[in-house]
Design an enzyme around this catalytic site. Sequence first.
Site, PDB file in Angstrom:
ATOM      1  N   GLY A   1      -4.223  -4.465   5.890  1.00 41.88           N
ATOM      2  CA  GLY A   1      -3.198  -4.266   6.912  1.00 41.88           C
ATOM      3  C   GLY A   1      -3.427  -2.953   7.612  1.00 41.88           C
ATOM      4  O   GLY A   1      -4.139  -2.074   7.109  1.00 41.88           O
TER       5      GLY A   1
ATOM      6  N   ASN B  92     -10.149   5.482   1.221  1.00 35.39           N
ATOM      7  CA  ASN B  92     -10.478   5.708   2.631  1.00 35.39           C
ATOM      8  C   ASN B  92     -11.635   6.701   2.799  1.00 35.39           C
ATOM      9  O   ASN B  92     -11.543   7.679   3.551  1.00 35.39           O
ATOM     10  CB  ASN B  92      -9.247   6.160   3.426  1.00 35.39           C
ATOM     11  CG  ASN B  92      -8.256   5.038   3.643  1.00 35.39           C
ATOM     12  OD1 ASN B  92      -7.158   5.069   3.070  1.00 35.39           O
ATOM     13  ND2 ASN B  92      -8.616   4.031   4.393  1.00 35.39           N
TER      14      ASN B  92
ATOM     15  N   ASP C 252     -13.716  -1.787   2.721  1.00 34.21           N
ATOM     16  CA  ASP C 252     -12.831  -1.954   3.879  1.00 34.21           C
ATOM     17  C   ASP C 252     -13.605  -1.466   5.113  1.00 34.21           C
ATOM     18  O   ASP C 252     -14.251  -2.265   5.814  1.00 34.21           O
ATOM     19  CB  ASP C 252     -11.528  -1.155   3.625  1.00 34.21           C
ATOM     20  CG  ASP C 252     -10.583  -1.084   4.807  1.00 34.21           C
ATOM     21  OD1 ASP C 252     -10.926  -1.587   5.893  1.00 34.21           O
ATOM     22  OD2 ASP C 252      -9.481  -0.503   4.674  1.00 34.21           O
TER      23      ASP C 252
ATOM     24  N   GLU D   6     -11.061   0.714  -3.520  1.00 31.79           N
ATOM     25  CA  GLU D   6     -11.388   0.377  -2.131  1.00 31.79           C
ATOM     26  C   GLU D   6     -12.038   1.567  -1.432  1.00 31.79           C
ATOM     27  O   GLU D   6     -11.535   2.691  -1.489  1.00 31.79           O
ATOM     28  CB  GLU D   6     -10.069  -0.015  -1.446  1.00 31.79           C
ATOM     29  CG  GLU D   6     -10.176  -0.475  -0.001  1.00 31.79           C
ATOM     30  CD  GLU D   6      -8.810  -0.906   0.553  1.00 31.79           C
ATOM     31  OE1 GLU D   6      -7.869  -1.154  -0.244  1.00 31.79           O
ATOM     32  OE2 GLU D   6      -8.676  -0.985   1.781  1.00 31.79           O
TER      33      GLU D   6
ATOM     34  N   SER E  17       0.851  -1.178   0.000  1.00 36.47           N
ATOM     35  CA  SER E  17       0.000   0.000   0.000  1.00 36.47           C
ATOM     36  C   SER E  17       0.893   1.235   0.000  1.00 36.47           C
ATOM     37  O   SER E  17       1.710   1.418   0.909  1.00 36.47           O
ATOM     38  CB  SER E  17      -0.892  -0.034   1.256  1.00 36.47           C
ATOM     39  OG  SER E  17      -1.667   1.136   1.357  1.00 36.47           O
TER      40      SER E  17
ATOM     41  N   ASP F 144      -7.122   2.969  -3.102  1.00 32.38           N
ATOM     42  CA  ASP F 144      -7.847   3.008  -1.829  1.00 32.38           C
ATOM     43  C   ASP F 144      -8.127   4.464  -1.466  1.00 32.38           C
ATOM     44  O   ASP F 144      -7.201   5.253  -1.285  1.00 32.38           O
ATOM     45  CB  ASP F 144      -7.005   2.336  -0.730  1.00 32.38           C
ATOM     46  CG  ASP F 144      -7.749   2.238   0.602  1.00 32.38           C
ATOM     47  OD1 ASP F 144      -8.916   2.672   0.683  1.00 32.38           O
ATOM     48  OD2 ASP F 144      -7.141   1.710   1.565  1.00 32.38           O
TER      49      ASP F 144
ATOM     50  N   LYS G 286      -0.979  -0.870  -4.428  1.00 31.92           N
ATOM     51  CA  LYS G 286      -2.219  -0.157  -4.079  1.00 31.92           C
ATOM     52  C   LYS G 286      -1.847   1.301  -3.831  1.00 31.92           C
ATOM     53  O   LYS G 286      -0.982   1.588  -3.015  1.00 31.92           O
ATOM     54  CB  LYS G 286      -2.827  -0.793  -2.826  1.00 31.92           C
ATOM     55  CG  LYS G 286      -3.840   0.058  -2.071  1.00 31.92           C
ATOM     56  CD  LYS G 286      -4.537  -0.761  -0.991  1.00 31.92           C
ATOM     57  CE  LYS G 286      -4.688   0.009   0.298  1.00 31.92           C
ATOM     58  NZ  LYS G 286      -5.352  -0.785   1.367  1.00 31.92           N
ATOM     59  N   LEU G 287      -2.492   2.182  -4.581  1.00 33.11           N
ATOM     60  CA  LEU G 287      -2.232   3.614  -4.415  1.00 33.11           C
ATOM     61  C   LEU G 287      -3.315   4.224  -3.549  1.00 33.11           C
ATOM     62  O   LEU G 287      -4.510   4.050  -3.812  1.00 33.11           O
ATOM     63  CB  LEU G 287      -2.242   4.325  -5.766  1.00 33.11           C
ATOM     64  CG  LEU G 287      -1.252   3.854  -6.833  1.00 33.11           C
ATOM     65  CD1 LEU G 287      -1.438   4.692  -8.107  1.00 33.11           C
ATOM     66  CD2 LEU G 287       0.190   3.952  -6.327  1.00 33.11           C
ATOM     67  N   LYS G 288      -2.903   4.970  -2.526  1.00 31.25           N
ATOM     68  CA  LYS G 288      -3.858   5.746  -1.748  1.00 31.25           C
ATOM     69  C   LYS G 288      -4.270   6.937  -2.610  1.00 31.25           C
ATOM     70  O   LYS G 288      -3.405   7.589  -3.230  1.00 31.25           O
ATOM     71  CB  LYS G 288      -3.205   6.233  -0.461  1.00 31.25           C
ATOM     72  CG  LYS G 288      -2.944   5.113   0.541  1.00 31.25           C
ATOM     73  CD  LYS G 288      -4.250   4.585   1.107  1.00 31.25           C
ATOM     74  CE  LYS G 288      -3.991   3.678   2.300  1.00 31.25           C
ATOM     75  NZ  LYS G 288      -5.266   3.196   2.884  1.00 31.25           N
TER      76      LYS G 288
ATOM     77  N   LYS H   7      -9.879  -7.255   7.635  1.00 30.65           N
ATOM     78  CA  LYS H   7      -8.925  -6.926   8.690  1.00 30.65           C
ATOM     79  C   LYS H   7      -9.525  -7.452   9.985  1.00 30.65           C
ATOM     80  O   LYS H   7     -10.648  -7.063  10.335  1.00 30.65           O
ATOM     81  CB  LYS H   7      -8.750  -5.402   8.804  1.00 30.65           C
ATOM     82  CG  LYS H   7      -8.103  -4.737   7.600  1.00 30.65           C
ATOM     83  CD  LYS H   7      -8.088  -3.224   7.770  1.00 30.65           C
ATOM     84  CE  LYS H   7      -7.430  -2.546   6.582  1.00 30.65           C
ATOM     85  NZ  LYS H   7      -7.604  -1.079   6.615  1.00 30.65           N
TER      86      LYS H   7
HETATM   87  O1  OSB Z   1      -7.236   1.675   4.535  1.00 30.00           O
HETATM   88  O2  OSB Z   1      -6.125  -0.095   4.256  1.00 30.00           O
HETATM   89  C1  OSB Z   1      -6.259   0.994   4.802  1.00 30.00           C
HETATM   90  C2  OSB Z   1      -3.183   1.715   6.953  1.00 30.00           C
HETATM   91  C3  OSB Z   1      -3.775   2.288   8.055  1.00 30.00           C
HETATM   92  C4  OSB Z   1      -5.135   2.470   8.072  1.00 30.00           C
HETATM   93  C5  OSB Z   1      -5.916   2.072   6.981  1.00 30.00           C
HETATM   94  C6  OSB Z   1      -5.328   1.465   5.883  1.00 30.00           C
HETATM   95  C7  OSB Z   1      -3.936   1.325   5.848  1.00 30.00           C
HETATM   96  C8  OSB Z   1      -3.210   0.788   4.718  1.00 30.00           C
HETATM   97  C9  OSB Z   1      -1.844   0.211   4.997  1.00 30.00           C
HETATM   98  O3  OSB Z   1      -3.600   0.842   3.578  1.00 30.00           O
HETATM   99  C10 OSB Z   1      -1.787  -1.248   4.762  1.00 30.00           C
HETATM  100  C11 OSB Z   1      -0.538  -1.853   5.360  1.00 30.00           C
HETATM  101  O4  OSB Z   1      -0.562  -2.248   6.550  1.00 30.00           O
HETATM  102  O5  OSB Z   1       0.460  -1.934   4.662  1.00 30.00           O
HETATM  103 MG    MG Z   2      -8.397   0.587   3.121  1.00 29.75          MG
END
Ligand code: OSB
Ligand code: MG
Length: 373
Positions: free
Chosen positions: A291, A191, A239, A214, A136, A189, A162-164, A263
């Site tokens: 994660g 969020n 998620d 995501e 990620s 992702d 995976k690109l935020k 998760k």
């Molecule tokens: O949305 O998946 C998520 C990390 C912290 C909180 C939310 C997320 C994440 C990640 C990191 O995307 C995933 C990783 O543990 O490498």
């Molecule tokens: Mg996520």
Amino acid sequence: MRLAEVELRRIRLPLLAPFRTSFGAEFDRDILLIGVVTEDGVRGWGECVAGHSPLYSSEHVAGAHQVIQDVLLPRLWPLPDVRAHRAEAALAPVQGHRMAKAAIEMALLDAELRTVGVPLAEHLGAVREAVPAGVSVGIADSLPELLDSVAGFLDAGYRRIKLKIEPGWDVTAVRAVRERFGDIGLQVDANAAYSLADANHLAELDQFGLSLIEQPLAEDDLRGHAALARRLRTPICLDESITSARAAADAVALGACQIVNIKSGRVGGLLEARRVHDVCAANGLPVWCGGMLETGIGRAANVALAALPNFRLPGDTSASDRYWRRDVVTEPFVLRDGSVRVPEGPGLGVEVDEAWLAELTTSVDRVRPPEQG
Ligand code: OSB
Ligand code: MG
């Protein structure tokens, strides 16, 4: 199984590089670890994935610490058998606080499985010895910086990127990565950073052949995700919205997603995580393991979970050196041929580096059960 002592240990562990998402940036983690000791002297460890502030979800680490100490542990002391499935039932009346419950459950499972010599993966029903790993990648300060970090992860062998994303860092970032690296496994992702009014904009991502998007919308917006799913070719993965097996069943019934990120902390524990896996399997939806920037303790649990049959996409189960200069376990997780090996020892199958843990520790609370009778 009965407990002799529980410790709530807070550690501060700096990330190798800041990790930025639509809800904020992390520089170092303030992590709550739960250590249990059984009456037979067997130890178990659990990791709480709650963040420093309640931004990813409603939980945060100080709240989890308090609720474990003052609400959850007092419900466990009277139990004649505190194995994980019994503890889960005893904690069920407490509303929410899933990450807090999951941390205790992980420690109990570790202790009970060490007692009987069974690896966690085997206990959960694992079918593979290694799990393909993705990575990620946080929001960067510039496109060149993003491309550099993606290049490094691809060189290391990660199976997918995976690109935020967030408004202002989405189509251009994805286009730049596609143009530079071609046909790699790629997903995004958000969020929960978008609203349904952004549907036409998000549809621009369809041209890049992403494996999934995501959590584009708010945690409680299943209906919005279902509406968005009808307007995008890119599959939607949830998620934040998937807080239980029941929530997964609701999302499936509504057509809110085609893929699920699991998760264990978000759903209240590894036992519930397996139920989410089973609901998705029964409905033909693939899942993958998310994660939360875990240490080797939580990572061991993630990797064991990711070895179940319906985990059909690479997870955010990256190697320890993606996060930390030095992990808290004696043998860090390493990437080999794009995969991470599932621990083979009993319980979580990892040993905590006690001396290093002591150096990282910012506080410890030791709690013993009240005298009985
Ligand atoms: O949305 O998946 C998520 C990390 C912290 C909180 C939310 C997320 C994440 C990640 C990191 O995307 C995933 C990783 O543990 O490498
Ligand atoms: Mg996520």
